[in-house]
Enzyme design. Structure first.
Site, PDB file in Angstrom:
ATOM      1  N   GLY A  48       0.775  -1.240   0.000  1.00 48.11           N
ATOM      2  CA  GLY A  48       0.000   0.000   0.000  1.00 48.11           C
ATOM      3  C   GLY A  48       0.802   1.283   0.000  1.00 48.11           C
ATOM      4  O   GLY A  48       0.320   2.316  -0.444  1.00 48.11           O
ATOM      5  N   GLU A 103       3.451   4.193   5.989  1.00 51.34           N
ATOM      6  CA  GLU A 103       2.281   3.309   5.912  1.00 51.34           C
ATOM      7  C   GLU A 103       1.160   4.022   5.160  1.00 51.34           C
ATOM      8  O   GLU A 103       1.057   5.242   5.199  1.00 51.34           O
ATOM      9  CB  GLU A 103       1.884   2.961   7.371  1.00 51.34           C
ATOM     10  CG  GLU A 103       0.630   2.169   7.564  1.00 51.34           C
ATOM     11  CD  GLU A 103       0.682   0.751   7.012  1.00 51.34           C
ATOM     12  OE1 GLU A 103       0.862   0.615   5.799  1.00 51.34           O
ATOM     13  OE2 GLU A 103       0.478  -0.203   7.795  1.00 51.34           O
ATOM     14  N   ASP A 104       0.337   3.233   4.490  1.00 50.89           N
ATOM     15  CA  ASP A 104      -0.777   3.849   3.761  1.00 50.89           C
ATOM     16  C   ASP A 104      -1.905   4.263   4.701  1.00 50.89           C
ATOM     17  O   ASP A 104      -2.433   5.367   4.605  1.00 50.89           O
ATOM     18  CB  ASP A 104      -1.299   2.906   2.655  1.00 50.89           C
ATOM     19  CG  ASP A 104      -1.623   1.500   3.146  1.00 50.89           C
ATOM     20  OD1 ASP A 104      -1.460   1.200   4.357  1.00 50.89           O
ATOM     21  OD2 ASP A 104      -2.041   0.671   2.315  1.00 50.89           O
ATOM     22  N   ASP A 107      -5.237   1.764  10.830  1.00 51.53           N
ATOM     23  CA  ASP A 107      -6.641   1.405  11.032  1.00 51.53           C
ATOM     24  C   ASP A 107      -6.782   0.865  12.456  1.00 51.53           C
ATOM     25  O   ASP A 107      -6.799   1.632  13.415  1.00 51.53           O
ATOM     26  CB  ASP A 107      -6.999   0.382   9.948  1.00 51.53           C
ATOM     27  CG  ASP A 107      -8.480   0.104   9.816  1.00 51.53           C
ATOM     28  OD1 ASP A 107      -9.198   0.238  10.805  1.00 51.53           O
ATOM     29  OD2 ASP A 107      -8.928  -0.283   8.719  1.00 51.53           O
ATOM     30  N   LYS A 135      -7.442   6.272  10.608  1.00 54.09           N
ATOM     31  CA  LYS A 135      -8.849   5.951  10.890  1.00 54.09           C
ATOM     32  C   LYS A 135      -8.966   5.703  12.385  1.00 54.09           C
ATOM     33  O   LYS A 135      -9.083   4.548  12.829  1.00 54.09           O
ATOM     34  CB  LYS A 135      -9.180   4.652  10.162  1.00 54.09           C
ATOM     35  CG  LYS A 135     -10.406   4.671   9.275  1.00 54.09           C
ATOM     36  CD  LYS A 135     -10.692   3.250   8.781  1.00 54.09           C
ATOM     37  CE  LYS A 135     -10.811   3.185   7.291  1.00 54.09           C
ATOM     38  NZ  LYS A 135     -11.223   1.837   6.822  1.00 54.09           N
ATOM     39  N   PHE A 156     -14.179   1.809   3.981  1.00 53.90           N
ATOM     40  CA  PHE A 156     -13.060   1.179   3.302  1.00 53.90           C
ATOM     41  C   PHE A 156     -12.670   2.037   2.102  1.00 53.90           C
ATOM     42  O   PHE A 156     -13.505   2.336   1.261  1.00 53.90           O
ATOM     43  CB  PHE A 156     -13.409  -0.239   2.861  1.00 53.90           C
ATOM     44  CG  PHE A 156     -12.192  -1.034   2.489  1.00 53.90           C
ATOM     45  CD1 PHE A 156     -11.396  -1.602   3.467  1.00 53.90           C
ATOM     46  CD2 PHE A 156     -11.820  -1.167   1.165  1.00 53.90           C
ATOM     47  CE1 PHE A 156     -10.242  -2.307   3.131  1.00 53.90           C
ATOM     48  CE2 PHE A 156     -10.672  -1.874   0.816  1.00 53.90           C
ATOM     49  CZ  PHE A 156      -9.889  -2.444   1.801  1.00 53.90           C
TER      50      PHE A 156
END
Ligand code: XMP
Ligand code: MG
Length: 184
Positions: A48, A103-104, A107, A135, A156
């Site tokens: 990612g 990092e993308d 979460d 997130k 998502f």
């Protein structure tokens, strides 16, 4: 705008190309301020990170080198399995190095909590976590990014490196897919 066969699958745009560019430039500048003279190693979390990392290292004119790891806790699904596996390990010694994890999306925090512990165990001198997206509503691990591009809602997201079933990574913005795409 260039024609895209993926466009039909996108429900809405969350972050535009222009906003991505502007924010990545700011993140690059912030990293420069923090790490000037420290010869950091940028460590991207595949797959990612690949678009974000390419832009970030160029937005940040630090003398540095790059490395990649592949970790997976997602198995072609939109929910985390909670268990992290290393599918591509470090190919160099990181002891004593100032690391910038790229990092993308942060979460649940499972991936980065695991990775941070792993890198400390390997002797990193310092760890700076940079995530494009955050997130926070889904966090289950006590971990925060040092620098985050954008906070996103509990949806998502795809594009700018992020995928759904390995597709849509080359969408140039961050978007949400139409529900019928997930139901197949
Ligand atoms: P955790 O839960 O460990 O998740 O913080 C981090 C990894 O999960 C993937 N992820 C996503 N991928 N759209 C994606 O394409 C999303 O909305 C999403 N949420 C989590 C991602 O690979 C990240 O590294
Ligand atoms: Mg990832």
């Amino acid at each position: 705008m260039m024609k895209s066969e993926m466009e039909n699958d996108i429900l809405k745009v969350l972050v535009t190309e222009e906003d991505l560019q502007r924010r990545v430039a700011e993140l690059g500048e912030a990293l420069y301020q923090r790490l000037e003279g420290k010869n950091p190693l940028f460590l991207g979390v595949l797959k990612g990170c690949f678009v974000f990392m390419a832009d970030l290292v160029r937005a940040c004119q630090l003398k540095c080198d790059v490395e990649f790891m592949a970790l997976s806790s997602y198995r072609n699904a939109t929910v985390s399995s909670g268990k992290v596996e290393i599918s591509r390990d470090l190919h160099q010694d990181v002891a004593g190095r100032h690391l910038v994890i790229v990092e993308d999306i942060l979460d649940s925090g499972t991936t980065l909590a695991f990775l941070k512990d792993y890198l400390l165990f390997k002797g990193a001198a310092s760890i700076t976590i940079v995530t494009l997206l955050d997130k926070p509503s889904r966090r289950t691990k006590a971990i925060t990014a040092d620098l985050a591009g954008f906070e996103v809602p509990d949806e998502f997201v795809v594009g700018y490196g992020l995928d759904y079933c390995q597709q849509y990574r080359n969408v140039p913005y961050i978007g949400v897919l139409k529900p019928e795409v997930y139901s197949g």
